[in-house]
Design a protein around this motif. Structure first.
Motif, PDB file in Angstrom:
ATOM      1  N   ASN A  61     -93.570  -8.117  66.085  1.00 53.27           N
ATOM      2  CA  ASN A  61     -93.987  -7.298  67.231  1.00 53.27           C
ATOM      3  C   ASN A  61     -93.804  -5.800  66.995  1.00 53.27           C
ATOM      4  O   ASN A  61     -93.930  -5.004  67.918  1.00 53.27           O
ATOM      5  CB  ASN A  61     -93.174  -7.679  68.487  1.00 53.27           C
ATOM      6  N   TYR A 104     -84.298 -14.582  71.388  1.00 52.01           N
ATOM      7  CA  TYR A 104     -84.819 -14.060  72.652  1.00 52.01           C
ATOM      8  C   TYR A 104     -85.026 -12.540  72.552  1.00 52.01           C
ATOM      9  O   TYR A 104     -86.056 -11.998  72.933  1.00 52.01           O
ATOM     10  CB  TYR A 104     -83.848 -14.399  73.796  1.00 52.01           C
ATOM     11  N   THR A 105     -84.023 -11.868  71.998  1.00 47.20           N
ATOM     12  CA  THR A 105     -84.104 -10.409  71.905  1.00 47.20           C
ATOM     13  C   THR A 105     -85.254  -9.983  70.992  1.00 47.20           C
ATOM     14  O   THR A 105     -86.017  -9.077  71.311  1.00 47.20           O
ATOM     15  CB  THR A 105     -82.763  -9.838  71.382  1.00 47.20           C
ATOM     16  N   THR A 114     -81.639  -7.027  76.545  1.00 41.60           N
ATOM     17  CA  THR A 114     -81.082  -8.369  76.758  1.00 41.60           C
ATOM     18  C   THR A 114     -79.792  -8.267  77.575  1.00 41.60           C
ATOM     19  O   THR A 114     -79.542  -9.064  78.479  1.00 41.60           O
ATOM     20  CB  THR A 114     -80.793  -9.058  75.399  1.00 41.60           C
ATOM     21  N   VAL A 144     -87.983 -11.724  70.118  1.00 38.87           N
ATOM     22  CA  VAL A 144     -89.318 -12.158  70.513  1.00 38.87           C
ATOM     23  C   VAL A 144     -89.684 -11.687  71.926  1.00 38.87           C
ATOM     24  O   VAL A 144     -90.827 -11.335  72.188  1.00 38.87           O
ATOM     25  CB  VAL A 144     -89.434 -13.705  70.387  1.00 38.87           C
ATOM     26  N   HIS A 145     -88.706 -11.646  72.840  1.00 41.94           N
ATOM     27  CA  HIS A 145     -89.048 -11.342  74.232  1.00 41.94           C
ATOM     28  C   HIS A 145     -88.441 -10.050  74.764  1.00 41.94           C
ATOM     29  O   HIS A 145     -88.711  -9.679  75.899  1.00 41.94           O
ATOM     30  CB  HIS A 145     -88.600 -12.496  75.138  1.00 41.94           C
ATOM     31  N   ALA A 146     -87.559  -9.400  74.006  1.00 43.17           N
ATOM     32  CA  ALA A 146     -86.934  -8.189  74.550  1.00 43.17           C
ATOM     33  C   ALA A 146     -87.106  -7.010  73.593  1.00 43.17           C
ATOM     34  O   ALA A 146     -86.247  -6.122  73.523  1.00 43.17           O
ATOM     35  CB  ALA A 146     -85.456  -8.443  74.842  1.00 43.17           C
ATOM     36  N   ASP A 147     -88.211  -7.025  72.841  1.00 38.10           N
ATOM     37  CA  ASP A 147     -88.569  -5.888  71.991  1.00 38.10           C
ATOM     38  C   ASP A 147     -87.521  -5.572  70.913  1.00 38.10           C
ATOM     39  O   ASP A 147     -87.476  -4.468  70.386  1.00 38.10           O
ATOM     40  CB  ASP A 147     -88.796  -4.652  72.887  1.00 38.10           C
ATOM     41  N   ILE A 186     -82.989 -18.674  79.728  1.00 37.50           N
ATOM     42  CA  ILE A 186     -83.705 -18.265  78.501  1.00 37.50           C
ATOM     43  C   ILE A 186     -83.499 -19.257  77.357  1.00 37.50           C
ATOM     44  O   ILE A 186     -84.210 -19.213  76.375  1.00 37.50           O
ATOM     45  CB  ILE A 186     -83.317 -16.833  78.022  1.00 37.50           C
ATOM     46  N   ASP A 239     -94.808 -19.474  67.857  1.00 38.33           N
ATOM     47  CA  ASP A 239     -94.913 -19.619  69.319  1.00 38.33           C
ATOM     48  C   ASP A 239     -93.892 -20.614  69.873  1.00 38.33           C
ATOM     49  O   ASP A 239     -93.564 -20.561  71.051  1.00 38.33           O
ATOM     50  CB  ASP A 239     -96.334 -20.042  69.711  1.00 38.33           C
ATOM     51  N   TYR A 256     -80.506  -7.710  81.183  1.00 39.54           N
ATOM     52  CA  TYR A 256     -80.998  -8.959  81.782  1.00 39.54           C
ATOM     53  C   TYR A 256     -79.820  -9.895  82.088  1.00 39.54           C
ATOM     54  O   TYR A 256     -79.718 -10.458  83.174  1.00 39.54           O
ATOM     55  CB  TYR A 256     -81.985  -9.630  80.818  1.00 39.54           C
TER      56      TYR A 256
END
Ligand code: NDP
Length: 432
Positions: free
Chosen positions: A284, A31-32, A43, A34-37, A58, A133, A46
């Motif tokens: 990313n 999660y960190t 994280t 892929v979705h939290a830069d 999540i 993905d 959040y």
């Protein structure tokens, strides 16, 4: 069987914490990244805000797509393991006095896997970006699926062990965690640990490294030099692994560690998620290092991988030739160590005390850790998380060196003491 290296309390606490903490950690790391830069504090904020419900939100549910990707990959690798030709190689004598036989077709499986994967992308049949993905769902499915698989291993060890190298410690948690069987098989030829450790785990490392690279290309139309260095070094490392796979059959993972949660869950979930994580971060973060710095890091990394390989090869050649080989251009110095198997037979082994193995008793862990540093450092120092793997690996290998020393001391007794006198340092010459 059942004896533990650390005190019983430390063993229980570490077993229970690994069993309960590793699965959520895998999800949080994904999660960190892929979705939290890649930012732990993002994280953390959040989670502070949304508490347990936020964490449940999540955690991706395993989807049909995720299961299909895993099933196709696992079936493909199992088929390659069974069907591709390979030299017959014998593993080392087991504690019960058996000598397991393997088919060395790892390199062929590796080449076929990568060519097939790249071919599927090139001809537009399957885009590896789909894997990226659905990565969270895939990890989630792997977490649950591998847990069930470990239960199967536990039951198989009780009901239908493949060889005499099996047994219970009398404690269900220890049996589940450390495993029951040394080399469980399905039928005579399908070795489960070769599948979990090599063909699923190590192979997934290469496949995901390529996936991350392709994902960055698909997103940006180009691949940053940081990603190229990372992917190249990881691929060189995994290529080295498969090149030397027959040697891996002589290492602790295969020859000493039983098939349980520790090793199998680790290879099925921890390797694809944590080992590949520096590449996951770079998708990313297309950092440009410049050609000179990129080349320096690449050369340093390749050198470390080569030294690690050379250490392993030196030991393997020395054992294979019964000490009748050259080590750094000279006849090797050695200790002839005798030991007794669990069936009461007396056997001898040779311990190499020169070359890399004369520098320290586990010198090969030094280049292993440095190589991991070099494929992570292209991420530079904006975030800590990409370095998690290097830190984890350092702790793992220092613990492993202790476990191996303790095991060898109880196996070889006074001969191991002699080796420790000749080669006093455990890992870092002159320091530790
Ligand atoms: P080793 O290859 O170090 O094998 C250890 C065994 O070798 C010992 O149990 C003993 O077995 C034998 N041995 C010990 N000392 C000597 C000696 N002086 N001469 C001859 N034989 C000796 O085990 P590992 O599995 O730890 O390492 C194998 C490779 O895998 C390394 O390259 C390591 O860096 C890598 N690795 C990577 C990990 C990762 O997560 N990235 C994790 C673990 C390892 P015996 O009973 O036969 O005497």
């Amino acid at each position: 069987m059942g004896e533990t290296v650390h005190s019983p309390l430390v063993t229980y606490v570490s077993m229970l914490s690994l069993l309960t903490l590793c699965p959520p950690f895998v999800i949080l790391l994904w999660y960190t990244m892929v979705h939290a830069d890649g930012s732990i504090s993002q994280t953390w904020d959040y989670l502070k805000q949304h508490m347990l419900q936020g964490f449940i939100n999540i955690w991706p549910r395993p989807t049909a797509t995720a299961w299909k990707i895993i099933a196709c990959y696992a079936a493909f690798e199992a088929a390659l393991q069974l069907l591709l030709p390979g030299k017959r190689v014998e593993g080392p004598v087991s504690p019960a006095g058996n000598r397991p036989v393997y088919k060395a077709n790892g390199m062929a499986a590796y080449i076929v896997t990568l060519l097939t994967y790249l071919g599927l992308w090139w001809f537009g049949i399957f885009n590896p970006s789909v894997v990226y993905d659905h990565l969270g769902e895939i990890f989630s499915a792997l977490i649950f699926g591998s847990f069930v698989f470990c239960v199967f291993l536990y039951l198989k060890g009780h009901i239908a062990p493949s060889s005499a190298d099996s047994g219970s410690s009398g404690n269900i948690i220890i049996d589940f965690y450390w495993g029951m069987e040394l080399y469980p098989r399905i039928g005579k030829h399908f070795d489960i640990k070769v599948f979990t450790n090599c063909r699923f785990g190590m192979m997934s490392w290469a496949v995901l490294a390529v996936t991350y690279c392709i994902k960055q290309y698909e997103e940006n139309g180009t691949v940053a030099d940081s990603m190229l260095v990372n992917t190249t070094l990881m691929l060189v490392y995994v290529t080295k692994f498969f090149w030397w796979e027959a040697g891996y059959f002589n290492t602790m993972d295969i020859a000493h560690d039983r098939a349980g949660f520790y090793i199998c869950w680790g290879c099925l979930v921890w390797v694809p998620s944590i080992y590949t994580s520096p590449g996951m971060y770079l998708v990313n973060h297309p950092i440009n290092l410049g050609i000179q710095l990129a080349l320096y890091i690449l050369v340093a990394g390749v050198l470390c991988i080569y030294i690690n390989y050379d250490c392993d090869m030196q030991r393997q050649e020395f054992r294979r030739t019964n000490g009748k080989c050259l080590v750094w251009g000279k006849a090797p110095s050695k200790i002839v160590a005798s030991y007794t198997t669990s069936s009461g037979e007396t056997k001898t082994s040779l311990l190499l005390t020169s070359g890399w193995w004369g520098l320290s008793r586990h010198f090969h862990y030094v280049p292993e850790i440095l190589a991991a540093f070099f494929w992570t450092v292209p991420a530079l120092f904006d975030h800590f998380l990409p370095y998690f793997y290097v830190i984890f690996l350092t702790i793992l290998l220092f613990d492993r060196a202790k476990r191996d020393d303790d095991r060898c001391r109880s196996k070889y007794g006074k001969y191991w003491k002699l080796y420790c006198e000749k080669v006093p340092y455990r890992i870092i010459p002159g320091i530790y």
